[in-house]
Motif scaffolding. Structure first.
Motif, PDB file in Angstrom:
ATOM      1  N   ALA A  63       0.831  -1.208   0.000  1.00 36.44           N
ATOM      2  CA  ALA A  63       0.000   0.000   0.000  1.00 36.44           C
ATOM      3  C   ALA A  63       0.861   1.252   0.000  1.00 36.44           C
ATOM      4  CB  ALA A  63      -0.926  -0.007   1.208  1.00 36.44           C
ATOM      5  N   ALA A  64       1.947   1.242   0.748  1.00 37.15           N
ATOM      6  CA  ALA A  64       2.854   2.392   0.756  1.00 37.15           C
ATOM      7  C   ALA A  64       3.465   2.608  -0.620  1.00 37.15           C
ATOM      8  CB  ALA A  64       3.946   2.183   1.800  1.00 37.15           C
ATOM      9  N   ILE A  65       3.850   1.523  -1.283  1.00 32.87           N
ATOM     10  CA  ILE A  65       4.411   1.624  -2.635  1.00 32.87           C
ATOM     11  C   ILE A  65       3.366   2.164  -3.606  1.00 32.87           C
ATOM     12  CG2 ILE A  65       5.271   0.253  -4.585  1.00 32.87           C
ATOM     13  CD1 ILE A  65       6.538  -1.631  -2.439  1.00 32.87           C
ATOM     14  N   ASN A  66       2.166   1.617  -3.534  1.00 32.83           N
ATOM     15  CA  ASN A  66       1.108   2.018  -4.469  1.00 32.83           C
ATOM     16  C   ASN A  66       0.675   3.459  -4.265  1.00 32.83           C
ATOM     17  OD1 ASN A  66       1.215  -0.608  -5.368  1.00 32.83           O
ATOM     18  ND2 ASN A  66      -0.687  -1.247  -4.364  1.00 32.83           N
ATOM     19  N   SER A  67       0.933   4.012  -3.084  1.00 30.46           N
ATOM     20  CA  SER A  67       0.504   5.383  -2.802  1.00 30.46           C
ATOM     21  C   SER A  67       1.420   6.437  -3.424  1.00 30.46           C
ATOM     22  CB  SER A  67       0.446   5.606  -1.285  1.00 30.46           C
ATOM     23  OG  SER A  67       1.751   5.745  -0.735  1.00 30.46           O
ATOM     24  N   LEU A  68       2.580   6.038  -3.909  1.00 27.30           N
ATOM     25  CA  LEU A  68       3.482   7.017  -4.509  1.00 27.30           C
ATOM     26  C   LEU A  68       2.859   7.660  -5.735  1.00 27.30           C
ATOM     27  CD1 LEU A  68       6.867   5.037  -4.358  1.00 27.30           C
ATOM     28  CD2 LEU A  68       6.266   7.053  -3.000  1.00 27.30           C
ATOM     29  N   PRO A  69       3.129   8.937  -5.965  1.00 29.43           N
ATOM     30  CA  PRO A  69       2.612   9.595  -7.159  1.00 29.43           C
ATOM     31  C   PRO A  69       3.335   9.111  -8.411  1.00 29.43           C
ATOM     32  CG  PRO A  69       4.091  11.060  -5.998  1.00 29.43           C
ATOM     33  CD  PRO A  69       3.930   9.855  -5.119  1.00 29.43           C
ATOM     34  N   SER A  70       2.914   9.569  -9.553  1.00 32.35           N
ATOM     35  CA  SER A  70       3.515   9.134 -10.818  1.00 32.35           C
ATOM     36  C   SER A  70       4.997   9.486 -10.915  1.00 32.35           C
ATOM     37  CB  SER A  70       2.753   9.752 -11.998  1.00 32.35           C
ATOM     38  OG  SER A  70       2.805  11.172 -11.933  1.00 32.35           O
ATOM     39  N   THR A  71       5.417  10.507 -10.167  1.00 31.91           N
ATOM     40  CA  THR A  71       6.829  10.890 -10.180  1.00 31.91           C
ATOM     41  C   THR A  71       7.685   9.993  -9.292  1.00 31.91           C
ATOM     42  OG1 THR A  71       6.321  12.493  -8.435  1.00 31.91           O
ATOM     43  CG2 THR A  71       6.383  13.314 -10.707  1.00 31.91           C
ATOM     44  N   MET A  96      11.251   4.476  -7.990  1.00 26.92           N
ATOM     45  CA  MET A  96      11.103   4.351  -6.548  1.00 26.92           C
ATOM     46  C   MET A  96      12.353   3.749  -5.916  1.00 26.92           C
ATOM     47  SD  MET A  96       8.818   1.060  -5.421  1.00 26.92           S
ATOM     48  CE  MET A  96       9.472   1.271  -3.768  1.00 26.92           C
ATOM     49  N   HIS A  97      12.532   4.074  -4.641  1.00 27.82           N
ATOM     50  CA  HIS A  97      13.599   3.520  -3.815  1.00 27.82           C
ATOM     51  C   HIS A  97      12.947   2.800  -2.648  1.00 27.82           C
ATOM     52  CE1 HIS A  97      17.356   4.461  -1.087  1.00 27.82           C
ATOM     53  NE2 HIS A  97      17.195   3.173  -1.292  1.00 27.82           N
ATOM     54  N   LEU A  98      13.170   1.492  -2.523  1.00 33.12           N
ATOM     55  CA  LEU A  98      12.756   0.746  -1.348  1.00 33.12           C
ATOM     56  C   LEU A  98      13.926   0.776  -0.384  1.00 33.12           C
ATOM     57  CD1 LEU A  98      10.390  -0.949  -0.180  1.00 33.12           C
ATOM     58  CD2 LEU A  98      11.687  -2.977  -0.900  1.00 33.12           C
ATOM     59  N   LYS A  99      13.789   1.548   0.679  1.00 30.95           N
ATOM     60  CA  LYS A  99      14.904   1.852   1.582  1.00 30.95           C
ATOM     61  C   LYS A  99      14.664   1.187   2.937  1.00 30.95           C
ATOM     62  CE  LYS A  99      17.502   5.806   3.421  1.00 30.95           C
ATOM     63  NZ  LYS A  99      17.557   7.299   3.477  1.00 30.95           N
ATOM     64  N   LEU A 100      15.409   0.129   3.201  1.00 34.05           N
ATOM     65  CA  LEU A 100      15.303  -0.578   4.462  1.00 34.05           C
ATOM     66  C   LEU A 100      16.313  -0.020   5.456  1.00 34.05           C
ATOM     67  CD1 LEU A 100      14.320  -2.663   2.158  1.00 34.05           C
ATOM     68  CD2 LEU A 100      14.744  -4.412   3.897  1.00 34.05           C
TER      69      LEU A 100
END
Length: 364
Positions: A63-71, A96-100
């Motif tokens: 859900a967090a990933i899907n919430s990102l805007p088109s940019t 996108m950057h998945l930052k752990l």
């Protein structure tokens, strides 16, 4: 794992090797490219992920990933253990950057699936994954019929372009720590440890322009081929332009590195291939290969075997010693040699009559 810590722990990076008064080069850590993305930041704990080691956090992270805007932007995963349903997987998107965080673990829930992933990157462009750990379910997996060899930590494919995977640890996958294929282009892996996976530390299949820096691929065991890195295009596919630099390939059940047919333009430089259960490196049917400035030692069988169909090889500046340990390690007075001789057949074995250049290499 922080990059400085990896530097301290990796034997290949510790100091330049010296033999016969000549220093063997050691490379500095490479700074991988940052991919283009927007400035939006999301925290997965604001979308339902708990990170408590029991709650299924797959939907919250997605859900967090899907919430990102088109940019696009960055999705942050704070410290904690996040249970992932690998039948659904975490699906990344463009820009996108998945930052752990360093204390963040994405852990696979127990599965009986043969094909399943913790993270999937398929299609699109400009993706970055960094930090933390990915842990597969090999210890608790419900194995049925077949090999169950496609349970990967990270799967990269679908003609995706411009992906960076850096500064993380991936372990205990039923398949590969990382698998790259599906026409992927411009993929960079830097400062990762991929260890104790069943099939491969890293598979490089149908793809091009792949760079692997400053990483360790180790202790692969469970289902064939059981290599640190396997460059092996699928039937009808091809692989081209691969750089493997400053990596350590150790204690894998079969080979440190395996290279297979329909692969070309490969460079292996500044790496250490040691204590593998068979060869340090094997090639079959590949073209245009450079093997330079590596340390190849203490492998159970021959250090490097160039099999039939291998052509356009340059093998130079390498240090080899005490290979073929299954017959007993043998020490010898250090020497340098240009070309091939039967006295180094534990270190290099040629089964191909195609073009080759054997420069100055060192032995002890």
């Amino acid at each position: 794992m922080p990059r400085r810590e990896f530097l301290r722990n990796s034997l290949v990076l510790a100091v330049p090797l010296v033999i016969g008064g000549v220093s063997m080069p050691a490379f500095a850590l490479t700074t991988p490219p940052t991919r283009a993305r927007g400035s939006t930041v999301r925290n997965v704990k604001n979308y339902g992920a708990l990170g408590n080691g029991s709650h299924d956090d797959t939907a919250g992270i997605q859900a967090a990933i899907n919430s990102l805007p088109s940019t696009g932007g960055t999705v942050e995963i704070p410290a904690g253990t996040y249970m992932i349903d690998t039948s659904k997987k975490i699906r990344l998107r463009s820009k996108m950057h998945l930052k752990l965080a360093s204390g963040a673990i994405l852990k696979a829930k127990t599965s009986s699936l043969s094909r399943h992933y913790l993270i999937q990157v398929s299609g699109g462009s400009d993706v970055e994954i960094s930090g933390g750990q990915l842990v597969g379910d090999r210890d608790t997996h419900r194995y049925g019929s077949g090999t169950h060899e496609w349970g990967h930590g990270i799967s990269v494919g679908g003609s995706v372009t411009r992906v960076t995977i850096r500064d993380l640890r991936v372990s205990k996958c039923t398949g590969d720590g990382v698998c790259i294929g599906g026409g992927a282009n411009d993929i960079v892996i830097a400062n990762i440890v991929s260890t104790n996976n069943r099939r491969q530390g890293l598979s490089i299949t149908n793809c091009r322009n792949i760079k692997v820096y400053d990483s360790e691929f180790s202790y692969t065991k469970g289902t064939s081929p059981e290599c640190g890195i396997d460059i092996e295009p699928d039937e009808g596919g091809s692989c081209s332009s691969v750089l493997i630099q400053n990596c350590r390939l150790n204690n894998n059940n079969k080979y440190g590195i395996n290279m297979w047919k329909r692969s070309s333009g490969i460079t292996v430089t500044g790496c250490t291939m040691e204590r593998n259960g068979s060869l340090g490196m094997s090639t079959t049917g590949i073209t245009n290969l450079k093997v330079t400035n590596n340390t190849i030692r203490l492998n159970s069988a021959t250090g490097v075997v160039y099999n039939s169909g291998t052509s356009g090889v340059t093998h130079s500046g390498n240090l080899s010693y005490q290979n073929y340990t299954r017959l007993g390690a043998k020490s010898r007075t250090p020497f340098s040699l240009t070309g091939w001789s039967s006295k180094i057949e534990r270190d290099i074995l040629w089964k191909s009559s195609s073009s080759r250049t054997i420069g100055l290499n060192r032995y002890q």
